[in-house]
Design a protein around this motif. Sequence first.
Motif, PDB file in Angstrom:
ATOM      1  N   THR A 127      12.110  -6.742   4.811  1.00  0.00           N
ATOM      2  CA  THR A 127      11.227  -5.702   4.284  1.00  0.00           C
ATOM      3  C   THR A 127       9.930  -6.338   3.808  1.00  0.00           C
ATOM      4  N   HIS A 128       8.836  -5.749   4.208  1.00  0.00           N
ATOM      5  CA  HIS A 128       7.504  -6.252   3.859  1.00  0.00           C
ATOM      6  C   HIS A 128       6.670  -5.097   3.305  1.00  0.00           C
ATOM      7  N   LYS A 129       5.730  -5.419   2.426  1.00  0.00           N
ATOM      8  CA  LYS A 129       4.833  -4.411   1.856  1.00  0.00           C
ATOM      9  C   LYS A 129       3.469  -4.516   2.532  1.00  0.00           C
ATOM     10  N   VAL A 130       2.939  -3.367   2.938  1.00  0.00           N
ATOM     11  CA  VAL A 130       1.590  -3.302   3.493  1.00  0.00           C
ATOM     12  C   VAL A 130       0.822  -2.225   2.729  1.00  0.00           C
ATOM     13  N   HIS A 131      -0.489  -2.318   2.776  1.00  0.00           N
ATOM     14  CA  HIS A 131      -1.345  -1.365   2.063  1.00  0.00           C
ATOM     15  C   HIS A 131      -2.093  -0.514   3.076  1.00  0.00           C
ATOM     16  N   VAL A 132      -2.224   0.766   2.755  1.00  0.00           N
ATOM     17  CA  VAL A 132      -2.944   1.701   3.611  1.00  0.00           C
ATOM     18  C   VAL A 132      -4.045   2.340   2.773  1.00  0.00           C
ATOM     19  N   ARG A 133      -5.294   2.184   3.220  1.00  0.00           N
ATOM     20  CA  ARG A 133      -6.422   2.816   2.532  1.00  0.00           C
ATOM     21  C   ARG A 133      -6.590   4.216   3.100  1.00  0.00           C
ATOM     22  N   LEU A 134      -6.245   5.227   2.322  1.00  0.00           N
ATOM     23  CA  LEU A 134      -6.301   6.604   2.782  1.00  0.00           C
ATOM     24  C   LEU A 134      -7.637   7.266   2.440  1.00  0.00           C
ATOM     25  N   HIS A 135      -8.230   6.842   1.352  1.00  0.00           N
ATOM     26  CA  HIS A 135      -9.481   7.421   0.849  1.00  0.00           C
ATOM     27  C   HIS A 135     -10.146   6.334   0.027  1.00  0.00           C
ATOM     28  N   GLU A 136     -11.389   6.524  -0.332  1.00  0.00           N
ATOM     29  CA  GLU A 136     -12.083   5.516  -1.139  1.00  0.00           C
ATOM     30  C   GLU A 136     -11.330   5.197  -2.424  1.00  0.00           C
ATOM     31  N   ASP A 137     -10.707   6.225  -3.021  1.00  0.00           N
ATOM     32  CA  ASP A 137     -10.044   6.057  -4.303  1.00  0.00           C
ATOM     33  C   ASP A 137      -8.520   6.042  -4.212  1.00  0.00           C
ATOM     34  N   VAL A 138      -7.958   6.208  -3.020  1.00  0.00           N
ATOM     35  CA  VAL A 138      -6.505   6.319  -2.878  1.00  0.00           C
ATOM     36  C   VAL A 138      -5.995   5.273  -1.891  1.00  0.00           C
ATOM     37  N   GLN A 139      -5.037   4.474  -2.356  1.00  0.00           N
ATOM     38  CA  GLN A 139      -4.413   3.456  -1.520  1.00  0.00           C
ATOM     39  C   GLN A 139      -2.905   3.579  -1.663  1.00  0.00           C
ATOM     40  N   ALA A 140      -2.197   3.504  -0.543  1.00  0.00           N
ATOM     41  CA  ALA A 140      -0.741   3.611  -0.568  1.00  0.00           C
ATOM     42  C   ALA A 140      -0.125   2.253  -0.269  1.00  0.00           C
ATOM     43  N   THR A 141       1.020   1.979  -0.892  1.00  0.00           N
ATOM     44  CA  THR A 141       1.791   0.790  -0.581  1.00  0.00           C
ATOM     45  C   THR A 141       3.005   1.250   0.222  1.00  0.00           C
ATOM     46  N   LEU A 142       3.135   0.723   1.419  1.00  0.00           N
ATOM     47  CA  LEU A 142       4.154   1.171   2.346  1.00  0.00           C
ATOM     48  C   LEU A 142       5.183   0.058   2.555  1.00  0.00           C
ATOM     49  N   ASP A 143       6.468   0.425   2.509  1.00  0.00           N
ATOM     50  CA  ASP A 143       7.528  -0.544   2.798  1.00  0.00           C
ATOM     51  C   ASP A 143       7.818  -0.492   4.293  1.00  0.00           C
ATOM     52  N   VAL A 144       7.705  -1.641   4.958  1.00  0.00           N
ATOM     53  CA  VAL A 144       7.980  -1.740   6.388  1.00  0.00           C
ATOM     54  C   VAL A 144       9.202  -2.644   6.558  1.00  0.00           C
ATOM     55  N   THR A 145      10.261  -2.087   7.136  1.00  0.00           N
ATOM     56  CA  THR A 145      11.477  -2.853   7.398  1.00  0.00           C
ATOM     57  C   THR A 145      11.454  -3.282   8.865  1.00  0.00           C
ATOM     58  N   VAL A 146      11.520  -4.585   9.086  1.00  0.00           N
ATOM     59  CA  VAL A 146      11.493  -5.123  10.444  1.00  0.00           C
ATOM     60  C   VAL A 146      12.934  -5.466  10.821  1.00  0.00           C
ATOM     61  N   VAL A 147      13.407  -4.860  11.921  1.00  0.00           N
ATOM     62  CA  VAL A 147      14.768  -5.075  12.392  1.00  0.00           C
ATOM     63  C   VAL A 147      14.719  -5.581  13.834  1.00  0.00           C
TER      64      VAL A 147
END
Length: 150
Positions: A127-147
Amino acid sequence: MAKLILTHEVSGLGAAGDVVEVKDGYARNYLVPRGLATRWTKGGQKQVDQIQAARKARAIATIEEARDIRDRLQANPVTVAVRAGENGRLFGAVTTTDIAEAVQGAGGPKLDRRKIEVPSPIKALGTHKVHVRLHEDVQATLDVTVVPAK
């Protein structure tokens, strides 16, 4: 100082279509050769307008919508199946395109791969964490599971 028009988003500097002033060496040795920026000219203003119109069409409209998408992304981890060796090492790395396709395949929103930031290349299972910039003020942290792919 050099005046440039950014043609791609550059972290810490600006988004595509922004007119920025940077030091000559940074412009000459990094931004212009990599195609991230072009020199500013009076005629370049048309290019700025086109880039900003395209960015506006791709952008998430409101901050509320961006927050809603962030909550959905953080609630649902994403699984990416890739070829891996016996010891858990991947053949290559998981790319931002792979992550964007996995999010969309899991029923999530369509993400622009350029908005996904991977802190370090994903070259191992787990499992790895990546960041997604959705808007200038909003950023999401997404869990990516690699199988491993079957």
